[in-house]
Design an enzyme around this catalytic site. Structure first.
Site, PDB file in Angstrom:
ATOM      1  N   ASP A  24       0.544  -3.156   4.845  1.00 22.14           N
ATOM      2  CA  ASP A  24       1.822  -3.236   5.548  1.00 22.14           C
ATOM      3  C   ASP A  24       2.530  -4.558   5.260  1.00 22.14           C
ATOM      4  OD1 ASP A  24       3.848  -2.297   7.118  1.00 22.14           O
ATOM      5  OD2 ASP A  24       2.726  -2.289   8.996  1.00 22.14           O
TER       6      ASP A  24
ATOM      7  N   LYS B   9       3.282  -9.201  10.759  1.00 17.32           N
ATOM      8  CA  LYS B   9       3.666  -9.136   9.347  1.00 17.32           C
ATOM      9  C   LYS B   9       5.174  -9.270   9.188  1.00 17.32           C
ATOM     10  CE  LYS B   9       5.054  -4.610   9.641  1.00 17.32           C
ATOM     11  NZ  LYS B   9       6.271  -3.922   9.167  1.00 17.32           N
TER      12      LYS B   9
ATOM     13  N   TRP C 160      13.081   4.563  11.703  1.00 13.62           N
ATOM     14  CA  TRP C 160      11.667   4.932  11.655  1.00 13.62           C
ATOM     15  C   TRP C 160      11.402   6.201  12.442  1.00 13.62           C
ATOM     16  CZ3 TRP C 160       7.722   6.291   9.601  1.00 13.62           C
ATOM     17  CH2 TRP C 160       6.392   5.948   9.875  1.00 13.62           C
TER      18      TRP C 160
ATOM     19  N   GLU D 236      12.943  -7.239  13.166  1.00 10.79           N
ATOM     20  CA  GLU D 236      11.937  -7.360  14.225  1.00 10.79           C
ATOM     21  C   GLU D 236      11.191  -8.679  14.169  1.00 10.79           C
ATOM     22  OE1 GLU D 236      12.048  -4.844  12.035  1.00 10.79           O
ATOM     23  OE2 GLU D 236      11.909  -2.895  13.034  1.00 10.79           O
TER      24      GLU D 236
ATOM     25  N   GLY E 157       1.412   1.280   9.606  1.00 11.36           N
ATOM     26  CA  GLY E 157       0.999   1.242   8.214  1.00 11.36           C
ATOM     27  C   GLY E 157       2.189   0.930   7.333  1.00 11.36           C
TER      28      GLY E 157
ATOM     29  N   SER F 143       5.071   1.729   5.714  1.00 15.47           N
ATOM     30  CA  SER F 143       5.802   2.992   5.878  1.00 15.47           C
ATOM     31  C   SER F 143       7.294   2.777   6.092  1.00 15.47           C
ATOM     32  CB  SER F 143       5.237   3.752   7.074  1.00 15.47           C
ATOM     33  OG  SER F 143       5.148   2.892   8.211  1.00 15.47           O
TER      34      SER F 143
END
Length: 348
Positions: free
Chosen positions: A258, A199, A14, A304, A144, A146
């Site tokens: 997301d 999420k 990321w 994660e 977001g 991504s």
């Protein structure tokens, strides 16, 4: 926007993907990475072969193992360290002059919760406790739908820059006004952070159900959409319990956007981990959830959601809120139940 000097603390996928987007927009970006091979491949071959292989990086990007060098004299600093190492990483840069005086705008990409002696903390709270006082209520959280791969390619991506400091939110939003990125501001720093962390927990369960659906007579697209909707409800419940301020946070790109991409994308590590729970007997390597977190490197990629699950469970117990999906995953990762057990329970 005129060319800016940007440091990115963390050479994972990321951090590298966003660095590439910034470089595409004409900014000079320096990444800090721990790994010698990451530093060498970025500097010599313009590619992060370990964490973002196959994506050619701009010559505007350099990499260094010296975190002080990367943090020094930067107008913007983007923190992309994993949540488990966030606090210890920040301690290394607090005395850098441009950070000590608050002249550098600091934003975070880190997702998840940060363990502490008095319970899990959010990312910005952890950062502002570690940084000089001048950063109180002034850091920015960027999140977001991504995936790093698409950001690196320049594909259209929506992001939110959330901060209690309107000026800094706008400054980061303007920095990120580069080809491929569409960025919005938000004051709901808690809600945006909760969406980004929780999420991933739902996406692990989604991945497991997706693997089961391949041969199941019970689960298909309809059931997966039911899970996604129920998961969004749990994220919102958790968010408001922790102090989220705007319902639209959960119905816009931070929330449903997301969650959708994390559950469904081929790039999703949390989705992949959920699939591996079914297809590869992943949990046989670990005694319980604490052992999994302590030895997460054995997985070969970073899910994660497996880490965040422990902290969502702690927060839910402390605040006495019911999160059946997140609680069920905790029981699976803690070896208290199987995926099949929890699905039977949830259906009941």
């Amino acid at each position: 926007m005129a060319e800016k000097s940007v440091g990115v603390i963390g050479g994972g996928a990321w951090g590298t993907g966003l660095a590439q987007a910034l470089a595409r927009g004409g900014h000079k970006v320096q990444i800090w990475a721990l790994e010698d091979d990451v530093v060498d491949s970025i500097n010599k071959e313009h590619e992060n072969k370990r964490f973002l292989a196959g994506y050619k990086l701009s010559e505007n990007i350099t990499c260094s193992k010296d975190i002080i060098e990367v943090a020094t004299d930067k107008e913007f600093l983007i923190i992309a360290s994993p949540s488990l190492y966030l606090a210890s990483t920040l301690k290394k840069i607090v005395d850098v002059p441009n950070i000590a005086d608050g002249s550098t705008v600091i934003a975070a990409l880190t997702k998840g919760f940060v363990p502490s002696p008095d319970g899990p903390k959010l990312v910005l709270e952890t950062m502002e406790n570690a940084l000089p006082e001048v950063y109180k209520d002034c850091t920015v959280y960027v999140a977001g739908p991504s995936h790093a791969e698409e950001v690196a390619m320049g594909k259209l991506t929506g992001l939110v820059a959330a901060s209690l400091n309107p000026k800094n939110s706008i400054r980061v939003r303007e920095l990120l006004k580069v080809p491929g990125l569409m960025v919005f501001s938000s004051f709901d720093v808690i809600g945006v952070q909760i969406c980004a962390a929780a999420k991933n927990v739902v996406a692990v369960v989604y991945g497991a159900v997706d693997a089961i659906a391949e041969t199941s007579e019970v689960f298909g697209d309809n059931g997966e959409s039911l899970l996604l909707a129920a998961g969004l409800n749990e994220i919102q419940t958790l968010g408001f319990a922790m102090g989220a301020t705007h319902a639209e946070t959960f119905t816009s790109i931070s929330g449903v956007g997301d969650l959708d991409v994390t559950c469904k994308s081929k790039y999703g590590r949390n989705r992949r981990f959920g699939q591996d729970l079914i297809k590869t007997d992943m949990l046989s390597k670990f005694k319980d959830i604490d052992d999994l977190i302590a030895n997460v490197g054995k997985i070969g990629y970073l899910p994660e959601g497996a880490i965040a699950c422990k902290y969502v469970h702690e927060i839910a117990q402390k605040k006495d809120i019911k999160l059946p999906i997140c609680d069920a995953l905790f029981k699976v990762l803690n070896k208290e139940a199987t995926v099949q057990d929890i699905l039977t329970s949830l259906l009941g």
